[in-house]
Design a protein around this motif. Sequence first.
Motif: not given
Length: 312
Positions: A122-129, A76-81
């Motif tokens: 999750i990190n991929v979704a944030t573009t390494n953030n 779910m965090l991945r979706e939000k990210a």
Amino acid sequence: MDVVTKSAVDGEDIPDADETEVRINSLVWITSLRDAEKGVTDRILEDLEPHLDKLGIGVTRFEPKSRDDLYAFLDMLREKAESSFRPIIHLDMHGHADDGLHVVASGENAPWPHMVELLREINVATTNNLCVISLACFGFHILKDLDFSKPTPFYALVGSDREIAAGDIEERAMRFYKRVFEVQDLATACEEVWQDSPRLWLAEKYLFEVLVNYLLKTTKGQFLRVRRERALTFAREQGLPASEMKGYRRWVRENLKPNPNLIHKYGKLFFIGRPVVFTLRQLKDAADLFEKKLKRTRHRPGYEPHFMLNRH
């Protein structure tokens, strides 16, 4: 809010340090403790939430009922990210060197390799953030499953390779987060509050180390001589005229030198397309300095030196 981290090129080997930034707008506190231990978390969050609320940092507390519940929450965090959600994920759980994170409610363990994969998404979704604060015992053991051929599972990790006393967590966690957001500097907060353990790991420093060691192994000393000789032997076997060997040697010498594409080639996937702050010149300088140090140092037979920044 932007939180600064020290770049990969600080330390005595490379004096010119740059800064990189991660954007943080939420703290996600994942907790799974025994009833007698929950008071520590309650007291920390009671103090911390009003402080972060004033800064516009949202706080989410989650207590998984099972391992699958934990996995579903991370998904779910991945979706939000995938939108503008940029969290620090805090792991307030028991950890085991071999078994991973322990979910108290179900008695199950979440193995480190699977946690790596979920955090990577999750990190991929944030573009390494993504920043992960793992106050679980042996939290650094998640790094055992790091694969340089895949995207990094987090930009920054604060963790330990040994047990962490509950008293240390209660005393320092609040102070740590206040310092993170007061000075907006993750590295400084770690040094001031945690000191030796937990420690800060940065993907950019890891990438820097990997590439310096690549240069040491492929463009220096005996290994480079072997690569040159193989190229020349291949040319002779293919029938290259002796009159053209001088020019070919020059071509081989130039093409075995590292070029700026090195960072792009090896860093694009692992760093998820995020620009790095270090340069090829800094990589070569670090390799040269390390090589000079090795020449002044005696090593036992069979010892293979490995470049590491002064980073923990």
